[in-house]
Design an enzyme around this catalytic site. Structure first.
Site, PDB file in Angstrom:
ATOM      1  N   SER A   1       0.814  -1.220   0.000  1.00  0.00           N
ATOM      2  CA  SER A   1       0.000   0.000   0.000  1.00  0.00           C
ATOM      3  C   SER A   1       0.847   1.269   0.000  1.00  0.00           C
ATOM      4  CB  SER A   1      -0.952  -0.039   1.186  1.00  0.00           C
ATOM      5  OG  SER A   1      -1.900   0.975   1.075  1.00  0.00           O
ATOM      6  N   HIS A   2       0.706   2.093   1.016  1.00  0.00           N
ATOM      7  CA  HIS A   2       1.374   3.395   1.050  1.00  0.00           C
ATOM      8  C   HIS A   2       2.783   3.309   1.646  1.00  0.00           C
ATOM      9  CE1 HIS A   2      -0.641   2.484   4.725  1.00  0.00           C
ATOM     10  NE2 HIS A   2       0.298   3.175   5.343  1.00  0.00           N
TER      11      HIS A   2
ATOM     12  N   ASP B   1      -3.261   6.166  -3.206  1.00  0.00           N
ATOM     13  CA  ASP B   1      -2.059   5.608  -2.564  1.00  0.00           C
ATOM     14  C   ASP B   1      -1.366   4.573  -3.435  1.00  0.00           C
ATOM     15  OD1 ASP B   1      -3.956   3.596  -2.309  1.00  0.00           O
ATOM     16  OD2 ASP B   1      -3.168   2.902  -0.393  1.00  0.00           O
TER      17      ASP B   1
ATOM     18  N   ASP C   1      -1.405   1.342  -3.824  1.00  0.00           N
ATOM     19  CA  ASP C   1      -2.162   0.284  -4.498  1.00  0.00           C
ATOM     20  C   ASP C   1      -3.551   0.738  -4.949  1.00  0.00           C
ATOM     21  OD1 ASP C   1      -2.915   0.457  -1.790  1.00  0.00           O
ATOM     22  OD2 ASP C   1      -3.620  -1.609  -1.752  1.00  0.00           O
TER      23      ASP C   1
ATOM     24  N   ASP D   1      -6.219   2.024  -3.370  1.00  0.00           N
ATOM     25  CA  ASP D   1      -7.470   1.851  -2.630  1.00  0.00           C
ATOM     26  C   ASP D   1      -7.812   3.033  -1.714  1.00  0.00           C
ATOM     27  OD1 ASP D   1      -5.477   1.242  -0.826  1.00  0.00           O
ATOM     28  OD2 ASP D   1      -6.299  -0.709  -0.221  1.00  0.00           O
ATOM     29  N   ARG D   2      -6.837   3.918  -1.493  1.00  0.00           N
ATOM     30  CA  ARG D   2      -7.131   5.089  -0.650  1.00  0.00           C
ATOM     31  C   ARG D   2      -7.374   6.319  -1.510  1.00  0.00           C
ATOM     32  NH1 ARG D   2      -3.533   5.029   4.833  1.00  0.00           N
ATOM     33  NH2 ARG D   2      -3.661   2.788   5.201  1.00  0.00           N
TER      34      ARG D   2
ATOM     35  N   LYS E   1     -11.680  -1.146  -0.580  1.00  0.00           N
ATOM     36  CA  LYS E   1     -11.852   0.285  -0.709  1.00  0.00           C
ATOM     37  C   LYS E   1     -11.304   0.701  -2.068  1.00  0.00           C
ATOM     38  CE  LYS E   1      -7.855   1.353   2.273  1.00  0.00           C
ATOM     39  NZ  LYS E   1      -7.302   0.231   3.005  1.00  0.00           N
TER      40      LYS E   1
HETATM   41  C1  VG1 Z   1      -4.090   0.922   8.272  1.00  0.00           C
HETATM   42  C2  VG1 Z   1      -5.358   1.732   8.442  1.00  0.00           C
HETATM   43  C3  VG1 Z   1      -6.574   0.867   8.153  1.00  0.00           C
HETATM   44  C4  VG1 Z   1      -6.448   0.258   6.755  1.00  0.00           C
HETATM   45  C5  VG1 Z   1      -5.143  -0.480   6.632  1.00  0.00           C
HETATM   46  C6  VG1 Z   1      -4.908  -1.001   5.235  1.00  0.00           C
HETATM   47  O1  VG1 Z   1      -4.072  -0.144   9.197  1.00  0.00           O
HETATM   48  O2  VG1 Z   1      -5.436   2.269   9.723  1.00  0.00           O
HETATM   49  O3  VG1 Z   1      -7.730   1.651   8.276  1.00  0.00           O
HETATM   50  O4  VG1 Z   1      -7.518  -0.623   6.509  1.00  0.00           O
HETATM   51  O5  VG1 Z   1      -4.049   0.387   6.957  1.00  0.00           O
HETATM   52  O6  VG1 Z   1      -4.953   0.021   4.293  1.00  0.00           O
HETATM   53  P1  VG1 Z   1      -3.242  -0.086  10.577  1.00  0.00           P
HETATM   54  O7  VG1 Z   1      -3.405  -1.433  11.202  1.00  0.00           O
HETATM   55  O8  VG1 Z   1      -1.843   0.261  10.217  1.00  0.00           O
HETATM   56  O9  VG1 Z   1      -3.870   1.009  11.387  1.00  0.00           O
HETATM   57  V1  VG1 Z   1      -3.930   0.004   2.984  1.00  0.00           V
HETATM   58  O10 VG1 Z   1      -4.413   1.207   1.905  1.00  0.00           O
HETATM   59  O11 VG1 Z   1      -2.464   0.134   3.756  1.00  0.00           O
HETATM   60  O12 VG1 Z   1      -4.111  -1.523   2.292  1.00  0.00           O
HETATM   61 CO    CO Z   2      -3.734   0.987   0.090  1.00  0.00          CO
END
Ligand code: VG1
Ligand code: CO
Length: 547
Positions: free
Chosen positions: A115-116, A281, A283, A285-286, A380
């Protein structure tokens, strides 16, 4: 043509436990011999019935994506899959992977993404498994995968040359078909079926409307170009940083005011001529939504999308319900109440929304961490959120800041912020949470920093569809007036622990809506430190990232 399956002896690695969204580790960890293979084999061993079925495979294009895809293709052949749909160049955004799984009724999918998180050889890599509904596997499945990683003694693969992923087309590994697909087409077609593209195109062609989409050198570049510029006619150059790079040009592809500061600054500068900004972001999804000199908080965004559903073709018939993760602000709850529909509160992570979406209980879902989505996929979806906003802007013919301010006038404002303390020593973070949990019984009914604590607990969740339980999902400290402070440890980091402190206060009085967020939350920020002893235990005086 059958191929000889080779069983390669292996032994367990410690720590292959999936977190909030799959297994995320440093590239250095993932690229050790047998590390990725063990985890993939554990996924395949946990499945049953995949023989002859279709697997979807793709990732956010980060460093190591290409190597991992070839490894997984060979292992999928050894596991008996009949076909793999893989995005060209190994690319599939997370929501696009979900869309492809659903459209082609695949057995499941493997998404390669952190992801990010930072990319590159020194950065992070990640992998997760999605089920046939297109959504992340539930906790029961990821727990089973983890157990399997602890007892694994071999992985299975075949010998086969690397598949050419640069061209759309068909090939084979033994009996398994490999179909290299356009990573954008199925997804773009799905989004077009949801929104009023004619109206959005008209908005984008107006001389007084200028938008910028920042793909942050990550996966959404090709998607945003195809949909916003090619299909909807936005001027060339609307999408910036649109070429996915394996190291995201050295940045964090995290769409928030810290990592997307350029976009926020551009929208704050009248000379830029911009009226709307958005970003996604690593991937895809954000999402981040920015109006003129105004960043929309993700929790508010979810509430605005719900309140304006009647303007969007796919949702004009009504919402079955809405869902938000527990730390997400209660702004959407107020909209649900006004609409007379249920609002579900789930633990953090998209995997908890899947059963509500499958059962038709919720139509829109969202998280405070810049994630919103709907029943169109089971992830998302960043570009979906951007198009939803564009659809609203096109119909209401006003700007994002005005829409949010009018929303506050009508529903009140849930002032909200998240404070992240990153890379804390794991021992200290665990101690902070343990001690906080131990104090819970005394907290309820007590006074701290002049505030009265009405209730305090550790959030647990029972899935209303399948009855499964999830415990210890975050400590909540709640005041009489609906204000809250929530504490939890991140489940996506790869270095030490990250403490997330979520702060929320409801302000009904419109004359107070423009008070700066951190100022409005100051009493709660003090309360958070007093209750959890953040400074004393972590040694940190302030948060690293405030969003
Ligand atoms: C974080 C966010 C959560 C989200 C997750 C995956 O998790 O708080 O809301 O679903 O990332 O998003 P955590 O456990 O670090 O708080 V992504 O866009 O990183 O796949
Ligand atoms: Co993401």
């Amino acid at each position: 043509m059958t191929m000889q399956v080779i069983s390669v002896p292996s032994a367990p690695f410690a720590g292959q436990k999936p977190g909030t969204s799959g297994l995320r580790k440093k590239v250095k960890v993932f690229s050790q011999a047998r590390y990725l293979e063990n985890f993939v084999q554990a996924i395949f061993d946990t499945l049953s019935g995949q023989q002859g079925q279709t697997l979807v495979l793709g990732g956010d294009g980060r460093y190591y994506n290409d190597v991992a895809i070839q490894t997984i293709l060979r292992m999928a052949a050894a596991a008996g899959f009949g076909r793999v749909l893989v995005g060209r160049d190994g690319i599939l955004s997370t929501p696009a992977a979900s869309a492809v799984i659903r459209k082609w009724q695949a057995f499941g999918g493997i998404i390669l993404s952190a992801s990010h998180n930072e990319g590159g050889p020194e950065g992070d890599f990640g992998i997760k498994y999605n089920l046939g509904n297109g959504g992340p596997a539930n906790e029961a499945f990821t727990d089973a995968v983890y157990r399997r990683t602890q007892e694994i003694s071999a992985y299975r693969t075949v010998e086969s040359p690397a598949v050419d992923l640069s061209r759309i087309g068909e090939s084979r590994i033994g009996a398994m078909r490999v179909s290299v697909i356009d990573p954008v087409a199925d997804y773009a077609e799905l989004l077009e079926s949801l929104f009023d593209f004619d109206r959005i195109a008209a908005l984008l062609s107006r001389p007084d409307f200028r938008m910028r989409f920042d793909a942050m050198h990550a996966v959404t570049g090709p998607y945003a170009r195809a949909i916003l510029e090619e299909r909807l006619g936005a001027p060339a150059g609307t999408v910036v940083n649109g070429i996915p790079l394996p190291d995201f040009a050295g940045g964090h592809p995290d769409p928030n005011p810290v990592w997307a500061a350029d976009l926020v600054a551009a929208l704050a500068d009248p000379a830029s001529g911009l009226s709307f900004g958005a970003a996604s972001d690593g991937d895809g999804d954000r999402n981040m939504i920015v109006g003129p000199n105004f960043v929309v908080s993700p929790s508010d965004s979810l509430a605005v999308l719900a309140a304006n559903h009647a303007l969007v073709p796919a949702y004009a018939g009504g919402l079955a319900g809405v869902a938000r993760s527990m730390p997400t602000s209660c702004a959407v709850d107020r909209v649900a109440q006004a609409l007379g529909i249920p609002c579900y509160e789930t633990p953090t992570g998209w995997k908890y929304f899947g059963s509500l979406l499958d059962a038709g209980k919720a139509t829109l879902c969202g998280e405070e961490s810049a994630g919103t989505g709907s029943n169109h996929v089971r992830e998302k979806d960043g570009l979906w959120a951007v198009l939803y906003w564009l659809n609203i802007l096109a119909v209401r013919a006003t700007s994002a800041d005005v829409i949010v301010r009018e929303h506050w006038q009508r529903f009140g404002r849930n002032v909200y912020s998240r404070h992240d303390y990153e890379a804390i020593e794991t021992d200290r973070a665990d101690r902070l949470m343990d001690e906080l949990r131990a104090r819970l019984p005394q907290l309820a009914g007590s006074e701290s920093c002049g505030l009265h604590i009405a209730a305090a607990d550790d959030f647990s969740y029972t899935d209303p569809v399948d009855g499964s339980r999830s415990e210890r999902q975050g400590v909540r400290v709640m005041l009489d007036d609906g204000s809250r402070v929530v504490f939890r440890l991140s489940g996506t980091g790869t270095e030490g622990a990250t403490l997330r402190v979520y702060l929320e206060r409801f302000v009904a009085d419109p004359s107070q809506h423009e008070v700066p967020t951190q100022e409005a939350l100051a009493p709660l920020i003090r309360l958070a430190d007093a209750v959890a002893r953040i400074q004393a235990v972590t040694g940190r005086e302030k948060a690293d990232v405030i969003s």
